[in-house]
Design a protein around this motif. Structure first.
Motif, short mmCIF file in Angstrom:
data_model
loop_
_atom_site.label_atom_id
_atom_site.label_comp_id
_atom_site.label_asym_id
_atom_site.label_seq_id
_atom_site.Cartn_x
_atom_site.Cartn_y
_atom_site.Cartn_z
N VAL A 1 0.88 -1.17 0.00
CA VAL A 1 0.00 0.00 0.00
C VAL A 1 0.92 1.22 0.00
CG1 VAL A 1 -1.83 1.24 1.20
CG2 VAL A 1 -1.78 -1.27 1.26
N GLU A 2 1.00 1.86 -1.15
CA GLU A 2 1.96 2.96 -1.37
C GLU A 2 1.45 3.82 -2.51
OE1 GLU A 2 4.48 5.59 -1.28
OE2 GLU A 2 5.19 3.98 0.04
N ASP A 3 1.36 5.14 -2.27
CA ASP A 3 0.85 6.03 -3.30
C ASP A 3 1.93 6.65 -4.19
OD1 ASP A 3 1.77 7.56 -1.17
OD2 ASP A 3 0.32 9.16 -1.49
N LEU B 1 2.61 -1.10 4.64
CA LEU B 1 1.65 0.00 4.56
C LEU B 1 2.34 1.34 4.73
CD1 LEU B 1 -1.01 -1.43 7.06
CD2 LEU B 1 -0.90 -1.81 4.58
N ASP B 2 2.28 2.17 3.70
CA ASP B 2 2.68 3.56 3.87
C ASP B 2 1.67 4.15 4.85
OD1 ASP B 2 3.49 6.19 3.64
OD2 ASP B 2 3.05 6.36 1.51
N VAL C 1 -6.70 0.02 7.11
CA VAL C 1 -6.19 -1.19 6.45
C VAL C 1 -5.51 -2.07 7.50
CG1 VAL C 1 -4.69 -2.11 4.64
CG2 VAL C 1 -5.88 0.07 4.29
N ASN D 1 0.78 7.30 5.30
CA ASN D 1 -0.02 8.35 4.69
C ASN D 1 -0.14 8.07 3.20
OD1 ASN D 1 -1.11 10.68 3.63
ND2 ASN D 1 0.25 12.05 4.73
N VAL D 2 -1.33 7.66 2.78
CA VAL D 2 -1.57 7.31 1.38
C VAL D 2 -2.49 8.36 0.77
CG1 VAL D 2 -2.44 5.54 -0.19
CG2 VAL D 2 -1.25 4.87 1.90
N ARG E 1 -4.58 3.74 -3.12
CA ARG E 1 -5.63 4.45 -2.39
C ARG E 1 -6.14 3.54 -1.26
NH1 ARG E 1 -3.46 7.95 -4.59
NH2 ARG E 1 -4.31 9.48 -6.04
N ILE E 2 -6.54 4.15 -0.17
CA ILE E 2 -6.95 3.41 1.02
C ILE E 2 -8.19 2.57 0.77
CG2 ILE E 2 -7.82 3.65 3.40
CD1 ILE E 2 -4.75 3.97 3.05
N ALA F 1 -7.21 -0.50 -0.98
CA ALA F 1 -6.41 -1.33 -0.09
C ALA F 1 -7.29 -2.05 0.93
CB ALA F 1 -5.36 -0.48 0.62
N SER G 1 -3.36 5.00 6.77
CA SER G 1 -3.61 3.60 6.40
C SER G 1 -4.04 2.74 7.58
CB SER G 1 -2.35 2.99 5.77
OG SER G 1 -1.29 2.97 6.68
#
Length: 123
Positions: free
Chosen positions: A12-14, A57-58, A69, A60-61, A39-40, A43, A66
């Motif tokens: 999970v990474e923007d 998990l990043d 998630v 801040n996405v 996007r959350i 995810a 996050s």
């Protein structure tokens, strides 16, 4: 790495380049990638519905935390680590005991975090 030890890892990474680098590193370690999700909401669907062994998990996405998630992953007993430019300082109450990699992290930090969760991969 054998198919038995290869993990299905959700990313999970923007940031496109960060996600691409992470995907390359993880596939180079022999793992299979789920995502990446940028996007959350997407995810959360993947975290609920897909077969996953582990997640990165990043925090801040695209401006959205996050943590929802992470909650889904916890409910499913799926381990995860956070990744953030803030490191541990980016974690909020309820998550402070989780592993957090400070961006930019190197390949050995990532490998070490995975091995802490899956010690059998250290062989």
């Amino acid at each position: 790495m054998t198919d038995r030890t290869a993990k299905r890892i959700l990313i999970v990474e923007d940031e496109f380049l960060v996600a691409l680098h992470l995907e390359d590193a993880l596939t180079g370690m022999g793992h299979q990638i789920v995502g990446p999700c940028t996007r959350i909401q997407a995810a959360m669907v993947v975290a609920r519905e897909r077969s996953i062994d582990f997640a990165i998990l990043d925090i801040n996405v695209a401006g959205t935390p996050s943590f929802p998630v992470a909650d889904i992953l916890r409910q499913r007993s799926i381990p995860f680590v956070f990744a953030s430019g803030y490191g541990l300082e980016g974690l909020v109450d309820g998550y402070r005991n989780e592993i957090a990699l400070r961006k930019p992290y190197d390949l050995e930090e990532l490998r070490g975090a995975i091995i802490r969760i899956f010690p059998e991969l250290s062989h």
